[in-house]
Design a protein around this motif. Sequence first.
Motif, mmCIF file in Angstrom:
data_model
loop_
_atom_site.group_PDB
_atom_site.id
_atom_site.type_symbol
_atom_site.label_atom_id
_atom_site.label_comp_id
_atom_site.label_asym_id
_atom_site.label_seq_id
_atom_site.Cartn_x
_atom_site.Cartn_y
_atom_site.Cartn_z
ATOM 1 N N ALA A 59 0.803 -1.251 0.088
ATOM 2 C CA ALA A 59 0.014 0.069 -0.024
ATOM 3 C C ALA A 59 0.938 1.090 -0.057
ATOM 4 N N VAL A 60 1.938 1.354 0.618
ATOM 5 C CA VAL A 60 2.743 2.320 0.431
ATOM 6 C C VAL A 60 3.421 2.753 -0.532
ATOM 7 N N VAL A 61 3.864 1.559 -1.621
ATOM 8 C CA VAL A 61 4.565 1.693 -2.882
ATOM 9 C C VAL A 61 3.418 2.080 -3.928
ATOM 10 N N GLU A 62 2.083 1.354 -3.988
ATOM 11 C CA GLU A 62 1.095 1.357 -4.970
ATOM 12 C C GLU A 62 1.130 2.814 -5.411
ATOM 13 N N PRO A 63 0.656 3.957 -4.698
ATOM 14 C CA PRO A 63 0.600 5.205 -5.439
ATOM 15 C C PRO A 63 1.830 5.637 -6.321
ATOM 16 N N GLY A 101 9.731 10.884 -0.261
ATOM 17 C CA GLY A 101 9.412 10.043 1.092
ATOM 18 C C GLY A 101 9.819 8.556 0.655
ATOM 19 N N LEU A 102 9.017 8.042 -0.403
ATOM 20 C CA LEU A 102 9.397 6.594 -0.868
ATOM 21 C C LEU A 102 10.897 6.731 -1.214
ATOM 22 N N LEU A 103 11.231 7.633 -1.988
ATOM 23 C CA LEU A 103 12.591 7.353 -2.652
ATOM 24 C C LEU A 103 13.662 7.286 -1.718
#
Length: 188
Positions: A59-63, A101-103
């Motif tokens: 769910a964190v990476v899906e967007p 943030g994901l990076l």
Amino acid sequence: MPEARDPEQTRERMLRCALELFTERGYEGASIGMIASGMGLTKAAVSYHFRTKEDILNAVVEPAFSDLEAFFEKWGTGPLKPAKRREAIAGYVRLLVKHRGLLAFLAKEGDRENPEPVMRQWPHVGEKVAQLFGGDQEDLSERLYFAAVIRGLALAPVKFPEVGDDDLREHLQIAAERMLARPRRRPA
């Protein structure tokens, strides 16, 4: 209605908390209990939204994956002509800033020997971006150039967490154009 009682807002807060913990402690070092504790909730409350830690990671990476899919649908596989390349660079920079943030998490976690299944997709994203901007270069120096540029652009937002999104976007755009909008080298 208070934020903690709105299921969608609670879910989004959980994802933000999870990303912060994954970045700080690594995926392996974070737990559902830590996410719950960080939000002042019970572990059961987190488990209501996400059965497993892997579900949270997905769910964190899906967007980001959704945004990248839309980006590639719009721009194709490349190589792009110069005018279209500049437009695509602007879109790519917006994605880098949006998902900074994901990076940061990927910068720490992305090269793990045995990554989670969803994380195994990230190297392919870099290859697709390099293909889009660099084409199917046969020249090794050009392939190395685009691999380094794409990796460097993805890591740049991580190095400047204190810089606001607008300033980061402006300066990253300038850097990306310098590196990606240059004429492609033709094989001899």
